[in-house]
Design an enzyme around this catalytic site. Structure first.
Site, PDB file in Angstrom:
ATOM      1  N   GLU A  51       0.817  -1.221   0.000  1.00 22.83           N
ATOM      2  CA  GLU A  51       0.000   0.000   0.000  1.00 22.83           C
ATOM      3  C   GLU A  51       0.852   1.274   0.000  1.00 22.83           C
ATOM      4  O   GLU A  51       0.861   2.049   0.958  1.00 22.83           O
ATOM      5  CB  GLU A  51      -0.964   0.004   1.185  1.00 22.83           C
ATOM      6  N   GLU A  53      -6.370  -7.918  -1.310  1.00 24.06           N
ATOM      7  CA  GLU A  53      -6.884  -8.042   0.054  1.00 24.06           C
ATOM      8  C   GLU A  53      -8.350  -7.641   0.071  1.00 24.06           C
ATOM      9  O   GLU A  53      -8.719  -6.621  -0.499  1.00 24.06           O
ATOM     10  CB  GLU A  53      -6.176  -7.068   1.012  1.00 24.06           C
TER      11      GLU A  53
HETATM   12  C1  GLA Z   1      -4.398  -2.995   4.705  1.00 27.07           C
HETATM   13  C2  GLA Z   1      -3.019  -3.589   4.794  1.00 27.07           C
HETATM   14  C3  GLA Z   1      -2.972  -4.887   5.521  1.00 27.07           C
HETATM   15  C4  GLA Z   1      -3.868  -4.868   6.736  1.00 27.07           C
HETATM   16  C5  GLA Z   1      -5.258  -4.532   6.277  1.00 27.07           C
HETATM   17  C6  GLA Z   1      -6.293  -4.581   7.378  1.00 27.07           C
HETATM   18  O1  GLA Z   1      -5.054  -3.294   3.575  1.00 27.07           O
HETATM   19  O2  GLA Z   1      -2.422  -3.759   3.533  1.00 27.07           O
HETATM   20  O3  GLA Z   1      -1.641  -5.149   5.898  1.00 27.07           O
HETATM   21  O4  GLA Z   1      -3.420  -3.917   7.633  1.00 27.07           O
HETATM   22  O5  GLA Z   1      -5.269  -3.238   5.753  1.00 27.07           O
HETATM   23  O6  GLA Z   1      -7.585  -4.316   6.893  1.00 27.07           O
END
Ligand code: GLA
Length: 663
Positions: free
Chosen positions: A145, A300
């Protein structure tokens, strides 16, 4: 990719080794074929500068490979180790207000700092050299991210990098002065050295400075990605990605990122407290597909609740399956979760997982196993296109610009308008693509521009060409106002769209909070969705070729056009001078535009019955709590094998995926 990739973030370093064996056994039971590994393990694999401990990673990579589970190998640069921050406090991020961020979490370092970037290069080199040819590695997951908690850093190193970026972009400081309009308030710069990072300052900071700062900060992250990618390319042929946060990250311009990654992957979490939050999920998926220019993967999402929203509402029965299959319907070729096994310790222990704290005797686990089966049955969807005849224009730069300070109204929000149009189309069962205003629009029957405040002259010309050659374009108010430096286009407002829309705007008349502006009876009878009224915005539209389709009957522009239509060449351009919503006229207006453009769509279905066509399948997703019947369709449900001859029942909360669907 031949099969839909299925799995999640896997953090075995949080568990003793005996658990790994159970993990792998259960992964196989659930049909998991890919895990993202090592995303945050820098402090484990490099315990001290230049010392490496590969024991755990070697073992788990081997174990996964023996069990036929592929690895999406992370570079751990989003979690710089404690020793690095301690030895080099100068890399810590300085925020907008000049505060230096402490350690104890992830991110929090300056993306432009050479010490940080060199440390990244070094660990990525080690990792890629060691595992570049490992048979388990199917793809690389660079960083995590980008822009999550270090979008921009206001330290002196970052400011100097910004000045270098500007010097490269403009060459000569007078060109910058010209572009930024620095004659205003005498903000003129005599040398690039005089430009500062736009941190906390008195109100009225030059908007052009702010826009270039956002572009620079975005590019700083891209540069880190590219640096890592080049190192990996020397050791491995596997494709690489980094996880985007579309559409919930305003700060990264993902259109600028799309060419740098081999596979576009996205993280999406429901805004759980929002009504009809499945619509926002669809929007995320459609926009990710636009960034990818085709299929993409979910890197994710969550099996149930997250842990970071004000109220972390758990998913209702069947919701995880509906969410997952909606992503697939809208172009996802991979479906991954955060995370495989719920953490016992640390900040995310209340976040749902594929394997919850309660283990395998839980609804979540049973749903995870069932979903693995569903995805296997849908593998022929991989690589196929989503059918869409309508595009919505999206531009991160316009989002940035619209929401800078001192706009005509605080109610002008980029996403507010995009979501209003998206929602109305979604409820009319119209699948949309998103598109950048300068991209090729020729294949769309209709194009909607809900919020194109910043529109370059090139983009405007492009839109004109689209209409001239037969396209149907619907433009919402406060569009085509400024250029890429936030300077008003020369002449009257919306001058760059004047020829296309057949009008110009004499004066803006934003209205008080809560004010409703009635439109005339003609609009009401045409669009038959109850009272037709606008919010937020009114303006003095001056016709120059367009015809008024509806007029304001009250407010500052009573009697003047509120909705117009203009025929140009073989096409038509529509304009809306106020904020209509689905229930207050927008549905009817859009229906009129779609009909005129010949956009076919299912009729007579409830709003929350989602219908999407992708490749060989038609996805029917019932978000209501009652069974719904879709007449006129036939085909076999790819998930259950049940064949339907005359219409398809979709049980409450369920999903049917019709193969070889016909009508
Ligand atoms: C983000 C991060 C993950 C985790 C999620 C939790 O997307 O990339 O590492 O912290 O949030 O929702």
């Amino acid at each position: 990719m031949q099969t839909i990739r299925y799995g999640g973030d896997y953090n075995p370093e949080q568990w003793p080794e005996e658990i790994w064996h159970e993990d792998v056994r259960l992964m196989r039971e659930a049909g998991v074929n890919l895990v993202s590994l090592g995303i945050f393990n820098w402090g484990i694999i490099e315990p001290a500068p230049g010392e490496y401990d590969w024991t755990g990673l070697d073992r788990i990579m081997g174990l996964l490979h023996e069990n036929g589970i592929g690895v999406d190998l992370g570079t751990p640069t989003a979690a710089p180790p404690s020793w690095l921050r301690r030895a080099h406090p100068e890399i810590r991020l300085v925020d907008f207000e000049g505060r230096v961020l402490a350690s104890g979490s992830r991110h929090g370092v300056c993306p432009s700092h050479p010490v940080y970037n060199e440390a990244c290069a070094s660990i990525v080199e080690q990792l890629a050299a060691r595992y570049g040819k490992h048979p388990a590695v199917q793809m690389w997951h660079l960083h995590n991210e980008y822009g999550w908690a270090n979008v921009d850093c206001y330290c002196e190193v970052s400011a100097a990098a910004f000045r270098g970026w500007l010097a490269e972009k403009y060459g000569d400081v007078d060109r910058l002065n010209d572009a930024w309009g620095t004659a205003f308030w005498g903000l003129v710069y005599r040398d690039f050295d005089q430009v500062e990072a736009p941190s906390l300052a008195p109100p009225g900071v030059n908007p052009a400075l702010r826009l270039d700062w956002k572009r620079f900060s975005n590019d700083a992250h891209i540069a880190n990605y590219k640096m890592q990618r080049a190192i990996i390319a020397r050791h491995s042929e596997a494709p690489a990605t980094t996880n985007f946060m579309v559409p919930n990250c305003k700060d990264m311009d993902y259109f600028r990122w799309s060419d740098t990654v081999d596979i576009v992957s996205n993280n999406h979490y429901l805004v759980a407290e929002r009504d009809e939050h499945e619509i926002e999920l669809s929007m995320s998926a459609d926009l990710t597909r636009a960034v990818a220019g085709g299929p993409w993967m979910v890197m994710e999402h969550s099996t149930s609740a997250v842990n970071w929203q004000p109220r972390n509402i758990a998913k209702t029965p069947g919701e995880m399956r509906r969410n997952s299959l909606a992503h697939v319907a809208r172009g996802a070729d991979g479906l991954m979760f955060f995370q495989w096994r719920a953490s016992r310790a640390g900040a995310e222990k209340f976040h749902s997982a594929m394997l919850p704290h309660g283990g395998t005797d839980t609804d979540v686990w049973r749903d995870v196993v069932a979903l693995g089966g569903d995805l296997e049955r849908l593998s022929s969807v991989v690589g196929s296109d989503v059918a869409a005849d309508v595009a919505i224009l999206w531009d991160w730069e316009s989002w940035w610009a619209l929401e800078l300070e001192w706009r005509p109204s605080v109610d002008l929000e980029f996403r507010e308008r995009v979501e209003a149009y998206y929602t109305s189309l979604w409820k009319q069962h119209v699948t949309v693509d998103f598109a950048h205003p300068e991209s090729d629009l020729g294949r769309y029957k209709a194009v909607v521009a809900p919020s194109s405040y910043l529109l370059t002259a090139t983009a405007a010309k492009h839109l004109h060409g689209y209409v001239e050659s037969g396209g149907h374009l619907l433009v919402s108010y406060f569009s085509g106002i400024v250029d890429e430096h936030d300077a008003v286009h020369p002449g009257e407002h919306a001058s760059v769209l004047r020829e296309t829309l057949g009008l110009w705007v004499e004066e803006f008349h934003p209205v008080h909070e809560g004010t409703r502006l009635a439109l005339d009876a003609a609009a009401e009878s045409r669009w038959r969705s109850g009272p037709v009224s606008g919010r937020i915005w009114s303006e003095h539209v001056r016709l120059d070729g367009a015809e008024a389709v509806a007029a304001f009957t009250d407010g500052p522009d009573a009697g003047r056009p509120a909705v117009t239509r203009h025929r140009v060449g073989a096409g038509t351009a529509w304009y809306v001078a106020t904020a209509l919503d689905d229930a207050t006229g927008l549905r009817g207006l859009l229906a009129e535009v779609l009909d005129a453009a010949g956009v076919e769509r299912p009729t007579g279905l409830p709003d929350r019955l989602e219908v999407v066509r992708r490749g060989p399948f038609r996805f029917l997703i019932n978000h209501t709590d009652q069974e719904q019947f879709v007449p006129d369709l036939r085909g076999a449900d790819a998930l259950t094998g049940v064949a339907y001859d005359r219409g398809v029942p979709v049980p409450a909360g369920a999903v049917v995926v019709l193969a070889h669907a016909g009508s």
